[in-house]
Motif scaffolding. Sequence first.
Motif, PDB file in Angstrom:
ATOM      1  N   LEU A 151     -34.371   3.347   7.611  1.00 41.05           N
ATOM      2  CA  LEU A 151     -34.272   4.622   8.315  1.00 41.05           C
ATOM      3  C   LEU A 151     -32.848   4.930   8.753  1.00 41.05           C
ATOM      4  O   LEU A 151     -32.609   5.940   9.422  1.00 41.05           O
ATOM      5  CB  LEU A 151     -35.198   4.622   9.541  1.00 41.05           C
ATOM      6  N   SER A 152     -31.910   4.090   8.376  1.00 39.19           N
ATOM      7  CA  SER A 152     -30.513   4.280   8.769  1.00 39.19           C
ATOM      8  C   SER A 152     -29.708   4.849   7.602  1.00 39.19           C
ATOM      9  O   SER A 152     -29.834   4.373   6.464  1.00 39.19           O
ATOM     10  CB  SER A 152     -29.889   2.956   9.212  1.00 39.19           C
ATOM     11  N   PRO A 153     -28.868   5.859   7.842  1.00 39.19           N
ATOM     12  CA  PRO A 153     -28.017   6.367   6.752  1.00 39.19           C
ATOM     13  C   PRO A 153     -27.004   5.344   6.268  1.00 39.19           C
ATOM     14  O   PRO A 153     -26.532   5.422   5.131  1.00 39.19           O
ATOM     15  CB  PRO A 153     -27.335   7.587   7.385  1.00 39.19           C
ATOM     16  N   SER A 154     -26.677   4.354   7.097  1.00 37.70           N
ATOM     17  CA  SER A 154     -25.713   3.333   6.676  1.00 37.70           C
ATOM     18  C   SER A 154     -26.282   2.441   5.578  1.00 37.70           C
ATOM     19  O   SER A 154     -25.524   1.768   4.872  1.00 37.70           O
ATOM     20  CB  SER A 154     -25.297   2.480   7.877  1.00 37.70           C
ATOM     21  N   PHE A 155     -27.597   2.420   5.408  1.00 39.58           N
ATOM     22  CA  PHE A 155     -28.200   1.647   4.325  1.00 39.58           C
ATOM     23  C   PHE A 155     -27.694   2.145   2.979  1.00 39.58           C
ATOM     24  O   PHE A 155     -27.565   1.367   2.023  1.00 39.58           O
ATOM     25  CB  PHE A 155     -29.728   1.760   4.397  1.00 39.58           C
ATOM     26  N   TYR A 156     -27.392   3.434   2.889  1.00 40.16           N
ATOM     27  CA  TYR A 156     -26.936   4.027   1.636  1.00 40.16           C
ATOM     28  C   TYR A 156     -25.424   4.266   1.621  1.00 40.16           C
ATOM     29  O   TYR A 156     -24.824   4.316   0.550  1.00 40.16           O
ATOM     30  CB  TYR A 156     -27.660   5.350   1.408  1.00 40.16           C
ATOM     31  N   SER A 157     -24.813   4.409   2.780  1.00 45.87           N
ATOM     32  CA  SER A 157     -23.379   4.721   2.811  1.00 45.87           C
ATOM     33  C   SER A 157     -22.501   3.495   2.652  1.00 45.87           C
ATOM     34  O   SER A 157     -21.334   3.610   2.259  1.00 45.87           O
ATOM     35  CB  SER A 157     -23.027   5.433   4.128  1.00 45.87           C
ATOM     36  N   THR A 158     -23.028   2.317   2.949  1.00 41.75           N
ATOM     37  CA  THR A 158     -22.200   1.110   2.908  1.00 41.75           C
ATOM     38  C   THR A 158     -22.278   0.359   1.585  1.00 41.75           C
ATOM     39  O   THR A 158     -21.556  -0.613   1.387  1.00 41.75           O
ATOM     40  CB  THR A 158     -22.623   0.151   4.037  1.00 41.75           C
TER      41      THR A 158
ATOM     42  N   THR B  52     -15.250  -0.653  -9.019  1.00 41.35           N
ATOM     43  CA  THR B  52     -16.243  -0.530  -7.960  1.00 41.35           C
ATOM     44  C   THR B  52     -15.976   0.749  -7.174  1.00 41.35           C
ATOM     45  O   THR B  52     -14.839   1.024  -6.791  1.00 41.35           O
ATOM     46  CB  THR B  52     -16.191  -1.748  -7.022  1.00 41.35           C
ATOM     47  N   VAL B  53     -17.011   1.511  -6.937  1.00 40.32           N
ATOM     48  CA  VAL B  53     -16.883   2.812  -6.279  1.00 40.32           C
ATOM     49  C   VAL B  53     -17.609   2.766  -4.944  1.00 40.32           C
ATOM     50  O   VAL B  53     -18.747   2.300  -4.859  1.00 40.32           O
ATOM     51  CB  VAL B  53     -17.462   3.938  -7.155  1.00 40.32           C
ATOM     52  N   SER B  54     -16.949   3.248  -3.900  1.00 34.86           N
ATOM     53  CA  SER B  54     -17.548   3.322  -2.570  1.00 34.86           C
ATOM     54  C   SER B  54     -18.104   4.722  -2.324  1.00 34.86           C
ATOM     55  O   SER B  54     -17.684   5.699  -2.945  1.00 34.86           O
ATOM     56  CB  SER B  54     -16.511   2.978  -1.489  1.00 34.86           C
ATOM     57  N   VAL B  55     -19.046   4.807  -1.394  1.00 33.43           N
ATOM     58  CA  VAL B  55     -19.680   6.082  -1.046  1.00 33.43           C
ATOM     59  C   VAL B  55     -18.860   6.761   0.039  1.00 33.43           C
ATOM     60  O   VAL B  55     -18.515   6.140   1.053  1.00 33.43           O
ATOM     61  CB  VAL B  55     -21.125   5.869  -0.575  1.00 33.43           C
ATOM     62  N   SER B  56     -18.544   8.038  -0.163  1.00 36.88           N
ATOM     63  CA  SER B  56     -17.803   8.822   0.817  1.00 36.88           C
ATOM     64  C   SER B  56     -18.755   9.798   1.502  1.00 36.88           C
ATOM     65  O   SER B  56     -19.397  10.612   0.841  1.00 36.88           O
ATOM     66  CB  SER B  56     -16.662   9.607   0.154  1.00 36.88           C
TER      67      SER B  56
END
Length: 665
Positions: free
Chosen positions: A248-255, A264-268
């Motif tokens: 339920l946390s947006p950081s699960f997908y942003s990190t 390797t690509v990071s999420v912005s």
Amino acid sequence: MLALKRIFGSIYRIFLFLLLISLRFSRSKAQSLLPYDINWSLVSTSPSNVTNVTANCICDVRQGACDLGCCCDNDCPTYLTNYYTSIDSCLPEGPPETVLKYCVSQDQVSRVNLPGNVDFYTQIVQQADIKFFSNLLCIVRDNNPKLGKYFEDPIAGSLSPYINLAQSSGSPTYPSTSLPYSMFSYVYSSSGNGTYITVPYGALSDVCDDNFPVGFMVSLPESLQSPFASCRRSLTDVSTSCTSGGRLSPSFYSTVAILGGTTTVSVSVIEAWHLNPTSSSLTSLSTSSVAATSYNSTSDTCFNALTVLNLTFYYDASTAGTGVNGNGLIKAIEMSYTVTDVANAYANASSNYLTQSVMVNWVPMSATRTSTSNSSTINSTTSTNSTTGDVTSSLSDGYTLRQTSGNPGYLVGFPVLAGTLSSLGNKTAISELINGFPVGGAGAGGLCSSDASSPLLFGFNATSSCAVEFTEAELQSFCMNGTAAQYISLNLPVYGNSLYLGIWGNSNISNTNEWVQAASSPSPLTFSGMTYANGSKSCSGVVTDVDIIILTGKTSAANNPQNKILYATISYQTGRWKRNANLGSLTVQRFYLKYNVTFVGIPQSAQGYERALPPLVKPLSVEILYPFTTNAAPERNGPPKVRILMLISSLPVLVASFLMMTVLA
């Protein structure tokens, strides 16, 4: 191989069709209120009044992104277009092909003289079925030596050819950073061990599946009729999922770090919102850090629970081959999200749920917007109307790829575009709601709920209703102190005269001339006529029905009509809610809200158009009278006029010259 491709193409078309008819239209209130951002640099102070109604690619509804199977979509790489063309699986690109049927044998037709207009695209010759002899004669015996084709009976057993064909593919191999992506392949994280990226998605039901993988070049939802795919998440595990890094946390997908193909690509994170569950207002959050999700066991509330997730992948297919096994690379990833607070999360876990919505789009790297250069520090400036929940954003560039409902005319069954008027200086534009015109409906248990709205679908008449539960004191309080905010909490569409509908299925939000204002009477925003009678325990003047009437018309060629919206009205009907005298004062009673949607097509008939006939006599140039001249000066805008007398006197000379030439010949 060609036969297999055609079979695959047929299965693919059936799959798309099933996706369309199985679309679930329930939407969260976060989706209903989320607007597209306005790029004010594209807004003109003098918008154009001209619209190109030529439909040449109706399957291209995601602006700036590739619609899989849409072979006329310029946003799709060439190798994908070639692939879908080779398996005969391109989506419809325009009107159906016109079929010309012969009423006689094909051999008897020498030439077909069709009118030279755009109404005929192809000619499919079908020989007439001649039944004359079959009606007069009967067949007693057939001496044809050909008995037809048969399959030979194969022998069963452990034969060498069978063993070779039945080989297992073996253990799965996981890609490394040196391997590019192929179409439909999983998108993997850089953690290794074959860990692929997943999003919440209701694959086989409306329950969120946390194991649904993100596929390369696969947009979500698959259906073109909705920008979001929604599912319901149970909150039975709220103590573990409502934590930093939980589902339920947006950081699960942003990190998460994603395997791009060579790097390797990071999420912005480029935009974030918080939805107030009480007032339904949206507030912009800073993107410098992700909203922290936490669970308070004392108040049984999950704070900042993820309810809307939007991922945009920027890919590079410039080095791709000619097939699906191209060298696809992921170059950048953008994320936007919306969080909300969920009360009574665990206590009502059996009946309470959170609607989560996801959108995944794929955009060519060449179309990367200016905001991606420093997306981690982008902050949007917004103003929120606490009454209506409408949001005006001044973000420099849009974060959500806009999805249209036609190109240009509306497609039947697609959402009606809707939004509110927004202004910046001397410029005006439309702040369009991502999910289109929201219509109220019933939530859990048939009760009115602000997360149970559905988009108004073009061409579909609809009726929906929901119930409101009040005790005697609650009904009196609502009637005497009712506000527009309370109506919104019941999911009553309250827009007043500020709602605009898109005239076309792809109306430009930067051009207000392509939108029509919906008339509203009266609006609950200004309505204050509710009165409560203690004797009858009834509330009079309360809004009980909402009638939405939309007038539509057609334009363009008769075999390719383009649907458009001409006018719309929203009428709020009032009535009386009366308590049942046999119920106790503390017993809740249900009262109902009803929504009626009606589409009315104006009377129209296609008119025939013909080219202008050529002139019977072609005008002669004045030079034919050379060396004779006129005695008048040439006019500024045309050839000099020749006196009739001079023309008449010259005729004998011309006739004599013609006769002499004839004799000499």
